[in-house]
Design a protein around this motif. Structure first.
Motif, PDB file in Angstrom:
ATOM      1  N   GLU A 167       0.849  -1.195   0.000  1.00 37.26           N
ATOM      2  CA  GLU A 167       0.000   0.000   0.000  1.00 37.26           C
ATOM      3  C   GLU A 167       0.883   1.243   0.000  1.00 37.26           C
ATOM      4  N   GLN A 168       0.826   1.999  -1.078  1.00 35.55           N
ATOM      5  CA  GLN A 168       1.690   3.160  -1.222  1.00 35.55           C
ATOM      6  C   GLN A 168       1.186   4.339  -0.387  1.00 35.55           C
ATOM      7  N   VAL A 169       2.118   4.976   0.313  1.00 36.68           N
ATOM      8  CA  VAL A 169       1.830   6.183   1.074  1.00 36.68           C
ATOM      9  C   VAL A 169       2.409   7.375   0.308  1.00 36.68           C
ATOM     10  N   MET A 170       1.583   8.399   0.083  1.00 32.30           N
ATOM     11  CA  MET A 170       2.034   9.570  -0.644  1.00 32.30           C
ATOM     12  C   MET A 170       2.664  10.572   0.320  1.00 32.30           C
ATOM     13  N   LEU A 171       3.866  11.039  -0.020  1.00 31.72           N
ATOM     14  CA  LEU A 171       4.565  12.031   0.785  1.00 31.72           C
ATOM     15  C   LEU A 171       4.817  13.255  -0.082  1.00 31.72           C
ATOM     16  N   PRO A 172       4.318  14.435   0.305  1.00 38.97           N
ATOM     17  CA  PRO A 172       4.501  15.638  -0.509  1.00 38.97           C
ATOM     18  C   PRO A 172       5.912  16.182  -0.389  1.00 38.97           C
ATOM     19  N   ALA A 173       6.278  17.054  -1.317  1.00 44.39           N
ATOM     20  CA  ALA A 173       7.604  17.661  -1.326  1.00 44.39           C
ATOM     21  C   ALA A 173       7.701  18.757  -0.269  1.00 44.39           C
ATOM     22  N   ASP A 174       8.934  19.024   0.146  1.00 44.23           N
ATOM     23  CA  ASP A 174       9.209  20.110   1.086  1.00 44.23           C
ATOM     24  C   ASP A 174      10.632  20.586   0.820  1.00 44.23           C
ATOM     25  N   ASP A 175      10.768  21.779   0.240  1.00 41.38           N
ATOM     26  CA  ASP A 175      12.090  22.285  -0.109  1.00 41.38           C
ATOM     27  C   ASP A 175      12.744  23.058   1.036  1.00 41.38           C
ATOM     28  N   ALA A 176      12.048  23.201   2.165  1.00 39.76           N
ATOM     29  CA  ALA A 176      12.558  24.046   3.244  1.00 39.76           C
ATOM     30  C   ALA A 176      13.373  23.278   4.274  1.00 39.76           C
ATOM     31  N   HIS A 177      13.200  21.958   4.358  1.00 38.44           N
ATOM     32  CA  HIS A 177      13.846  21.184   5.410  1.00 38.44           C
ATOM     33  C   HIS A 177      14.445  19.905   4.846  1.00 38.44           C
ATOM     34  N   ASP A 178      15.457  19.400   5.564  1.00 39.29           N
ATOM     35  CA  ASP A 178      15.856  18.017   5.358  1.00 39.29           C
ATOM     36  C   ASP A 178      14.773  17.146   5.980  1.00 39.29           C
ATOM     37  N   ASP A 201       9.385  13.483  -6.638  1.00 38.18           N
ATOM     38  CA  ASP A 201       9.483  13.545  -8.091  1.00 38.18           C
ATOM     39  C   ASP A 201       8.489  14.582  -8.593  1.00 38.18           C
ATOM     40  N   GLU A 202       8.783  15.101  -9.755  1.00 39.55           N
ATOM     41  CA  GLU A 202       7.882  16.045 -10.410  1.00 39.55           C
ATOM     42  C   GLU A 202       8.228  16.082 -11.885  1.00 39.55           C
ATOM     43  N   CYS A 203       7.296  16.531 -12.694  1.00 40.96           N
ATOM     44  CA  CYS A 203       7.590  16.700 -14.108  1.00 40.96           C
ATOM     45  C   CYS A 203       8.369  18.000 -14.266  1.00 40.96           C
ATOM     46  N   ILE A 204       9.444  17.961 -15.050  1.00 46.58           N
ATOM     47  CA  ILE A 204      10.251  19.155 -15.256  1.00 46.58           C
ATOM     48  C   ILE A 204       9.491  20.165 -16.099  1.00 46.58           C
ATOM     49  N   VAL A 205       8.833  19.692 -17.132  1.00 48.21           N
ATOM     50  CA  VAL A 205       7.965  20.548 -17.950  1.00 48.21           C
ATOM     51  C   VAL A 205       6.538  20.064 -17.742  1.00 48.21           C
ATOM     52  N   CYS A 206       5.797  20.743 -16.886  1.00 51.40           N
ATOM     53  CA  CYS A 206       4.460  20.289 -16.514  1.00 51.40           C
ATOM     54  C   CYS A 206       3.440  20.695 -17.567  1.00 51.40           C
ATOM     55  N   VAL A 207       2.727  19.715 -18.047  1.00 50.57           N
ATOM     56  CA  VAL A 207       1.655  19.959 -19.009  1.00 50.57           C
ATOM     57  C   VAL A 207       0.413  19.256 -18.489  1.00 50.57           C
ATOM     58  N   GLY A 208      -0.504  20.002 -17.915  1.00 49.77           N
ATOM     59  CA  GLY A 208      -1.749  19.433 -17.429  1.00 49.77           C
ATOM     60  C   GLY A 208      -1.614  18.598 -16.187  1.00 49.77           C
ATOM     61  N   ASP A 209      -0.527  18.761 -15.416  1.00 46.68           N
ATOM     62  CA  ASP A 209      -0.361  17.977 -14.203  1.00 46.68           C
ATOM     63  C   ASP A 209      -1.095  18.611 -13.034  1.00 46.68           C
ATOM     64  N   GLN A 210      -1.522  17.777 -12.100  1.00 43.65           N
ATOM     65  CA  GLN A 210      -2.184  18.275 -10.907  1.00 43.65           C
ATOM     66  C   GLN A 210      -1.176  18.917  -9.972  1.00 43.65           C
ATOM     67  N   ALA A 211      -1.659  19.767  -9.081  1.00 43.46           N
ATOM     68  CA  ALA A 211      -0.793  20.484  -8.165  1.00 43.46           C
ATOM     69  C   ALA A 211      -0.047  19.542  -7.228  1.00 43.46           C
ATOM     70  N   GLN A 212      -0.615  18.363  -6.951  1.00 47.31           N
ATOM     71  CA  GLN A 212       0.000  17.448  -5.996  1.00 47.31           C
ATOM     72  C   GLN A 212       1.059  16.551  -6.639  1.00 47.31           C
ATOM     73  N   ALA A 213       1.471  16.869  -7.860  1.00 49.28           N
ATOM     74  CA  ALA A 213       2.414  15.998  -8.558  1.00 49.28           C
ATOM     75  C   ALA A 213       3.790  15.969  -7.899  1.00 49.28           C
ATOM     76  N   ARG A 214       4.150  16.970  -7.083  1.00 49.94           N
ATOM     77  CA  ARG A 214       5.464  16.989  -6.431  1.00 49.94           C
ATOM     78  C   ARG A 214       5.402  16.126  -5.162  1.00 49.94           C
ATOM     79  N   LEU A 215       5.545  14.841  -5.360  1.00 53.12           N
ATOM     80  CA  LEU A 215       5.460  13.926  -4.222  1.00 53.12           C
ATOM     81  C   LEU A 215       6.247  12.666  -4.532  1.00 53.12           C
ATOM     82  N   ILE A 216       6.268  11.753  -3.577  1.00 57.35           N
ATOM     83  CA  ILE A 216       6.888  10.453  -3.758  1.00 57.35           C
ATOM     84  C   ILE A 216       5.989   9.413  -3.113  1.00 57.35           C
ATOM     85  N   LEU A 217       6.040   8.178  -3.596  1.00 53.98           N
ATOM     86  CA  LEU A 217       5.259   7.083  -3.050  1.00 53.98           C
ATOM     87  C   LEU A 217       6.189   6.157  -2.267  1.00 53.98           C
ATOM     88  N   ALA A 218       5.796   5.810  -1.044  1.00 56.57           N
ATOM     89  CA  ALA A 218       6.662   5.020  -0.162  1.00 56.57           C
ATOM     90  C   ALA A 218       5.990   3.717   0.251  1.00 56.57           C
TER      91      ALA A 218
END
Length: 406
Positions: A167-178, A201-218
């Motif tokens: 069961e994958q858990v979604m973890l959002p991005a955070d550029d402010a902290h380790d 992960d995120e798309c470098i050139v986003c085309v129609g991606d949802q705002a929550q795309a900057r995440l990882i699955l654990a």
């Protein structure tokens, strides 16, 4: 082609082998293709969708799957001069597919479809298996804390996560902290805190991606002992395939896949939905193989498109040092010290080795480098911290992981 040139064959005397994957398998991106003689001698290699030039003759053709397994063509491939032959490679039967998916990426159904020509039956999905609790930690990875308890007191988050093998858990991005996930296990009767970095992960050139795309699955990596965290991209089957090649430890295949991507240069970066994590993973693969052509431009583009990506600074410092451009390398190393923790375990090792190299310089040599006394003091402090952490770095993991005695 070098072997063929040595044999004195002209281009018009050659034939070609071209293997193109079925549609769903193609979602995994480029796959390595190997061409051998009937006796087993390797005579050519390349990637899916691109012709491999060979002399006329009979060959055995195989494709390397992301888990390191080779699938062979059902028949010997006959090649004639001036002609392109397309071998037929049959995907495994359901029992073998189940094993492959289990070893390659048991949790991503999107990846499951990329490994087979049709969706895996629901009753073949692996059971949930183990469940472990993880806590998020946010802070400064090279902070001045002396014990794990001090670090936990300042950065441990209250909410706990439950991780399983499926069961994958979604973890959002955070550029402010380790950010690390902390799990516990025992070794030789002693409690160990496992700190595992949280990339995204995120798309470098986003085309129609949802705002929550900057995440990882654990998830938990199947059969890992002690339990290890496995990450997967939510947007890129190609990234997951490359990570599986890395997991399988097949350097030649990793390099084949990565070079085909990186050699496209800027055009690769500008494709819709190109994955940031794929670009960075490929850069590490190429640096590990000491294949440096095009790497400087590649890292520059990654840094421009994702300024908060810590590994871009780390790899730039390592690349410039290998090229002998030390005045530039120390400046990139300073940027890396001011960035977050590298996502990849190899990046931490690169940092420590370069800090050792430069802090051991004599005073006369130091004056040739554009660093201030404060910079040198920070290098010395960071080296001390990293030397303390290095024995706890888990070398079996792709992403930065520390096993710290509790």
């Amino acid at each position: 082609m070098s072997e063929m040139a040595a044999n004195g064959l002209a281009t018009d005397e050659l034939g070609a082998i071209l293997w193109t994957p079925q549609k769903k398998l193609a979602e995994a991106g480029d796959l390595p293709v190997k061409v051998r003689t009937e006796s087993g001698t390797l005579v050519g290699s390349g990637i899916s969708g691109q012709p491999i030039a060979v002399p006329p003759g009979k060959y055995r053709v195989a494709v390397v799957m992301p888990n390191g397994h080779e699938l062979c063509a059902t028949q010997v491939t006959h090649v004639q001069a001036g002609h392109t032959t397309m071998p037929r490679i049959v995907l495994p039967d359901e029992a073998t597919r189940t094993e492959m998916v289990s070893r390659a990426n048991p949790v991503a159904l999107q990846m499951t479809e990329s490994l087979t020509s049709y969706a895996l039956a629901s009753d073949a999905v692996p059971p949930a298996g183990r469940r472990i609790e993880a806590r998020k930690w946010c802070g400064e990875w090279l902070g001045e804390w002396e014990t794990p308890q001090q670090a936990m007191a300042s950065g441990l988050q209250e909410d706990a996560l439950v991780l399983t093998e499926t069961e994958q858990v979604m973890l959002p991005a955070d550029d402010a902290h380790d950010r690390f996930l902390i799990t516990r296990h025992e070794r030789d009767g002693h409690a160990i805190l496992r700190f595992t970095i949280v990339p995204h992960d995120e798309c470098i050139v986003c085309v129609g991606d949802q705002a929550q795309a900057r995440l990882i699955l654990a998830t938990i990596r199947q059969d890992s002992e002690p339990p290890a965290i496995k990450y997967a991209s939510s947007i890129s089957p190609e990234t997951n395939a490359l990570l599986n090649f890395v997991d399988a430890g097949v350097l030649g295949e990793m390099q084949t896949v990565s070079s085909a991507f990186i050699n496209q240069g800027a055009s690769a970066m500008m494709q819709a939905r190109v994955s940031l994590l794929r670009g960075m993973t490929g850069a590490y693969v190429m640096l590990r193989a000491n294949s440096l052509d095009g790497m400087e431009d590649w890292l520059r583009q990654l840094g421009e498109m994702a300024p908060a990506l810590p590994d871009a600074h780390t790899l730039k410092a390592e690349l410039l040092a290998r090229m002998g451009r030390h005045p530039e390398a120390v400046l990139a190393l300073r940027d890396a010290m001011n960035a977050l923790c590298p996502w990849f375990r190899a990046g931490v090792s690169y940092l420590l080795e370069r800090l050792k190299l430069y802090t051991d310089l004599d005073e006369e040599t130091r004056t040739t480098l554009e660093l201030t006394p404060d910079d040198w003091a920070e290098f010395a402090r960071a080296r001390k911290r990293l030397e303390r952490l290095a024995p706890m770095l888990v070398v079996s993991q792709i992403f930065t992981t520390f096993d710290i005695p509790e």
